[in-house]
Design a protein around this motif. Sequence first.
Motif, PDB file in Angstrom:
ATOM      1  N   VAL A   1      -2.194  40.775  98.535  1.00  0.00           N
ATOM      2  CA  VAL A   1      -3.644  40.775  98.734  1.00  0.00           C
ATOM      3  C   VAL A   1      -4.235  39.475  98.197  1.00  0.00           C
ATOM      4  O   VAL A   1      -3.967  39.074  97.059  1.00  0.00           O
ATOM      5  N   ALA A   2      -5.041  38.805  99.017  1.00  0.00           N
ATOM      6  CA  ALA A   2      -5.658  37.536  98.619  1.00  0.00           C
ATOM      7  C   ALA A   2      -6.756  37.778  97.590  1.00  0.00           C
ATOM      8  O   ALA A   2      -7.518  38.743  97.687  1.00  0.00           O
ATOM      9  N   ASP A   3      -6.822  36.899  96.602  1.00  0.00           N
ATOM     10  CA  ASP A   3      -7.866  37.035  95.594  1.00  0.00           C
ATOM     11  C   ASP A   3      -9.231  36.687  96.183  1.00  0.00           C
ATOM     12  O   ASP A   3      -9.329  35.974  97.193  1.00  0.00           O
ATOM     13  N   GLN A   4     -10.287  37.169  95.547  1.00  0.00           N
ATOM     14  CA  GLN A   4     -11.659  36.921  95.986  1.00  0.00           C
ATOM     15  C   GLN A   4     -12.438  36.125  94.941  1.00  0.00           C
ATOM     16  O   GLN A   4     -13.636  36.318  94.740  1.00  0.00           O
ATOM     17  N   ILE A   5     -11.722  35.208  94.298  1.00  0.00           N
ATOM     18  CA  ILE A   5     -12.308  34.403  93.221  1.00  0.00           C
ATOM     19  C   ILE A   5     -12.377  32.947  93.663  1.00  0.00           C
ATOM     20  O   ILE A   5     -11.378  32.376  94.106  1.00  0.00           O
ATOM     21  N   GLU A   6     -13.533  32.356  93.559  1.00  0.00           N
ATOM     22  CA  GLU A   6     -13.637  30.909  93.739  1.00  0.00           C
ATOM     23  C   GLU A   6     -14.154  30.309  92.444  1.00  0.00           C
ATOM     24  O   GLU A   6     -14.911  30.944  91.706  1.00  0.00           O
ATOM     25  N   HIS A   7     -13.689  29.110  92.144  1.00  0.00           N
ATOM     26  CA  HIS A   7     -14.254  28.446  90.976  1.00  0.00           C
ATOM     27  C   HIS A   7     -14.316  26.948  91.174  1.00  0.00           C
ATOM     28  O   HIS A   7     -13.613  26.363  92.020  1.00  0.00           O
ATOM     29  N   PHE A   8     -15.211  26.347  90.402  1.00  0.00           N
ATOM     30  CA  PHE A   8     -15.405  24.904  90.385  1.00  0.00           C
ATOM     31  C   PHE A   8     -15.136  24.455  88.963  1.00  0.00           C
ATOM     32  O   PHE A   8     -15.829  24.854  88.027  1.00  0.00           O
TER      33      PHE A   8
ATOM     34  N   ARG B   1     -21.834  40.465  92.439  1.00  0.00           N
ATOM     35  CA  ARG B   1     -20.926  39.345  92.195  1.00  0.00           C
ATOM     36  C   ARG B   1     -20.888  39.078  90.684  1.00  0.00           C
ATOM     37  O   ARG B   1     -21.895  39.190  89.996  1.00  0.00           O
ATOM     38  N   ARG B   2     -19.707  38.711  90.206  1.00  0.00           N
ATOM     39  CA  ARG B   2     -19.546  38.395  88.775  1.00  0.00           C
ATOM     40  C   ARG B   2     -19.457  36.882  88.625  1.00  0.00           C
ATOM     41  O   ARG B   2     -18.512  36.253  89.103  1.00  0.00           O
ATOM     42  N   VAL B   3     -20.440  36.305  87.968  1.00  0.00           N
ATOM     43  CA  VAL B   3     -20.460  34.864  87.724  1.00  0.00           C
ATOM     44  C   VAL B   3     -19.917  34.606  86.324  1.00  0.00           C
ATOM     45  O   VAL B   3     -20.233  35.334  85.374  1.00  0.00           O
ATOM     46  N   GLY B   4     -19.082  33.594  86.204  1.00  0.00           N
ATOM     47  CA  GLY B   4     -18.482  33.278  84.912  1.00  0.00           C
ATOM     48  C   GLY B   4     -18.680  31.827  84.520  1.00  0.00           C
ATOM     49  O   GLY B   4     -18.698  30.933  85.377  1.00  0.00           O
TER      50      GLY B   4
ATOM     51  N   LYS C   1      -1.474  34.831  68.551  1.00  0.00           N
ATOM     52  CA  LYS C   1      -1.124  35.554  69.771  1.00  0.00           C
ATOM     53  C   LYS C   1      -1.842  34.995  70.990  1.00  0.00           C
ATOM     54  O   LYS C   1      -3.061  34.832  70.997  1.00  0.00           O
ATOM     55  N   GLN C   2      -1.063  34.705  72.033  1.00  0.00           N
ATOM     56  CA  GLN C   2      -1.668  34.351  73.321  1.00  0.00           C
ATOM     57  C   GLN C   2      -1.886  35.657  74.074  1.00  0.00           C
ATOM     58  O   GLN C   2      -0.947  36.338  74.441  1.00  0.00           O
ATOM     59  N   THR C   3      -3.142  36.025  74.243  1.00  0.00           N
ATOM     60  CA  THR C   3      -3.465  37.398  74.638  1.00  0.00           C
ATOM     61  C   THR C   3      -3.333  37.642  76.124  1.00  0.00           C
ATOM     62  O   THR C   3      -3.748  36.831  76.945  1.00  0.00           O
ATOM     63  N   ILE C   4      -2.796  38.802  76.464  1.00  0.00           N
ATOM     64  CA  ILE C   4      -2.669  39.216  77.854  1.00  0.00           C
ATOM     65  C   ILE C   4      -3.978  39.876  78.279  1.00  0.00           C
ATOM     66  O   ILE C   4      -4.463  40.798  77.615  1.00  0.00           O
ATOM     67  N   HIS C   5      -4.536  39.408  79.362  1.00  0.00           N
ATOM     68  CA  HIS C   5      -5.797  39.963  79.841  1.00  0.00           C
ATOM     69  C   HIS C   5      -5.823  39.930  81.359  1.00  0.00           C
ATOM     70  O   HIS C   5      -5.019  39.249  81.999  1.00  0.00           O
ATOM     71  N   ARG C   6      -6.755  40.682  81.945  1.00  0.00           N
ATOM     72  CA  ARG C   6      -6.874  40.757  83.398  1.00  0.00           C
ATOM     73  C   ARG C   6      -8.310  41.118  83.765  1.00  0.00           C
ATOM     74  O   ARG C   6      -9.117  41.474  82.897  1.00  0.00           O
ATOM     75  N   VAL C   7      -8.602  41.041  85.063  1.00  0.00           N
ATOM     76  CA  VAL C   7      -9.907  41.442  85.585  1.00  0.00           C
ATOM     77  C   VAL C   7      -9.678  42.564  86.580  1.00  0.00           C
ATOM     78  O   VAL C   7      -8.804  42.465  87.457  1.00  0.00           O
ATOM     79  N   VAL C   8     -10.470  43.633  86.443  1.00  0.00           N
ATOM     80  CA  VAL C   8     -10.319  44.799  87.305  1.00  0.00           C
ATOM     81  C   VAL C   8     -11.663  45.165  87.938  1.00  0.00           C
ATOM     82  O   VAL C   8     -12.716  44.630  87.579  1.00  0.00           O
TER      83      VAL C   8
ATOM     84  N   TYR D   1     -16.687  35.712  91.166  1.00  0.00           N
ATOM     85  CA  TYR D   1     -15.817  36.811  91.586  1.00  0.00           C
ATOM     86  C   TYR D   1     -16.585  37.625  92.632  1.00  0.00           C
ATOM     87  O   TYR D   1     -17.561  38.305  92.315  1.00  0.00           O
ATOM     88  N   HIS D   2     -16.130  37.549  93.878  1.00  0.00           N
ATOM     89  CA  HIS D   2     -16.765  38.301  94.956  1.00  0.00           C
ATOM     90  C   HIS D   2     -16.216  39.727  95.002  1.00  0.00           C
ATOM     91  O   HIS D   2     -15.014  39.928  94.780  1.00  0.00           O
ATOM     92  N   PRO D   3     -17.045  40.719  95.332  1.00  0.00           N
ATOM     93  CA  PRO D   3     -16.497  42.052  95.587  1.00  0.00           C
ATOM     94  C   PRO D   3     -15.505  41.973  96.745  1.00  0.00           C
ATOM     95  O   PRO D   3     -15.783  41.335  97.760  1.00  0.00           O
ATOM     96  N   PRO D   4     -14.325  42.565  96.618  1.00  0.00           N
ATOM     97  CA  PRO D   4     -13.309  42.439  97.671  1.00  0.00           C
ATOM     98  C   PRO D   4     -13.654  43.272  98.897  1.00  0.00           C
ATOM     99  O   PRO D   4     -14.482  44.195  98.822  1.00  0.00           O
ATOM    100  N   PRO D   5     -13.009  42.978 100.025  1.00  0.00           N
ATOM    101  CA  PRO D   5     -13.197  43.805 101.221  1.00  0.00           C
ATOM    102  C   PRO D   5     -12.747  45.237 100.962  1.00  0.00           C
ATOM    103  O   PRO D   5     -11.904  45.479 100.089  1.00  0.00           O
ATOM    104  N   PRO D   6     -13.299  46.194 101.721  1.00  0.00           N
ATOM    105  CA  PRO D   6     -12.893  47.598 101.551  1.00  0.00           C
ATOM    106  C   PRO D   6     -11.372  47.747 101.686  1.00  0.00           C
ATOM    107  O   PRO D   6     -10.761  47.183 102.580  1.00  0.00           O
TER     108      PRO D   6
END
Length: 372
Positions: free
Chosen positions: A118-125, A291-294, A273-280, A201-206
């Motif tokens: 599944v392709a990610d829906q994140i773009e960044h600059f 949309r989630r702006v970071g 510790k290099q921490t393990i994290h994710r986005v859900v 972070y764009h909401p992904p397609p259904p």
Amino acid sequence: MPGLNSDVPRWTYPPTSDKEFDFAKLETLDLSRVTGDNYENVPEDVVKTIGDAFSRDGFIYATNHGLSSEQILRQFSIAQLAFDGVSEEEKSEYRAKILEAGDFTGYKPRGHWKLKGVADQIEHFSLGAQSYRPERREAIFPPALRPLVDEIEEFAEYNHEHIYRKILTVLSLVLKLPPTYLWDLASNKDERFDLFRYALYHPPPPGDDSKTDGVRLQGHTDFNAVSLLYSQPIVSLQVLMPDNVWRYVRHVPDALVINLGDAMHFISGGYLKQTIHRVVSPPDPAQVPYRRVGVFYFAQFNRSTRLAPIADSPVAASTGKTFFDEGRKSPTAWEWEESRVKAYGQGGQKKVIDGGHEEEEMIGGEKVVHYN
């Protein structure tokens, strides 16, 4: 301090969730307690509390960083402009050379990374520390952002010279080193390659969330030394805590969420510790459509810093860890970053290990784990 102009459409924060979830209990670093002309003074209780947190959890909050609510909001507004005020054609023109050069500088398009096909829906600059040089500006900044280059640079510089520097003082003392020791490994302007990033972070397609079990950015460690994330309202960032449970990171207005990356882990002999994290997917249905702006600052050591345990640190020595074939193949900070940037999210040759996670060999023979 970064200035405040009125020429950029103002960002409106999404509504904060009023629901309670399984939030991680994280310590808070009050940055105003790091004082002195060179930020060399830190109370012992701060060193103890933050040292324990970074060796146990790897994630903390930071407050009293010296930036106002308006200054932070301004950066979220510029982030919005970087995506909504720049055409897709221009973004392609200013695309980052991620695979070619292992460099995130520029635009990363949606779909560059894949998770379970599944392709990610994140773009960044993203902007490297050398992006602001006059001779480089036109090649890196699209026209809509060029009037803001000085302002963006000033904000990024503040992150490095004040926030990051204070954190390095604390960590130097945690490792029982002189207070400016780690700063000396990160203060060469000609070798600086920190990354300042606006993300969307764009909401992904259904249907996409069901294919990835709701994971939108695979569990990972950051590649750099220290990562600074400006807290935002959408509940979606999770950290893998010491009890092996994924927990959400609570939004704290105007605070920084800080985690350590691979580079700091290596030079501390694995003590930090290099921490393990994710986005859900947001667990609150009311936040799902937004949309989630970071706004991020990924701080690094100097390019040529060798990622081997610091011999001067009794704390690093006490772990007995060496990494990279007992140090014989230790890469520089830049070599490690380049290697990981090129490989991340690209499939590659991975070995499935316990828990269904994937292990991948990187430069110097060191293995990294992608957490599913």
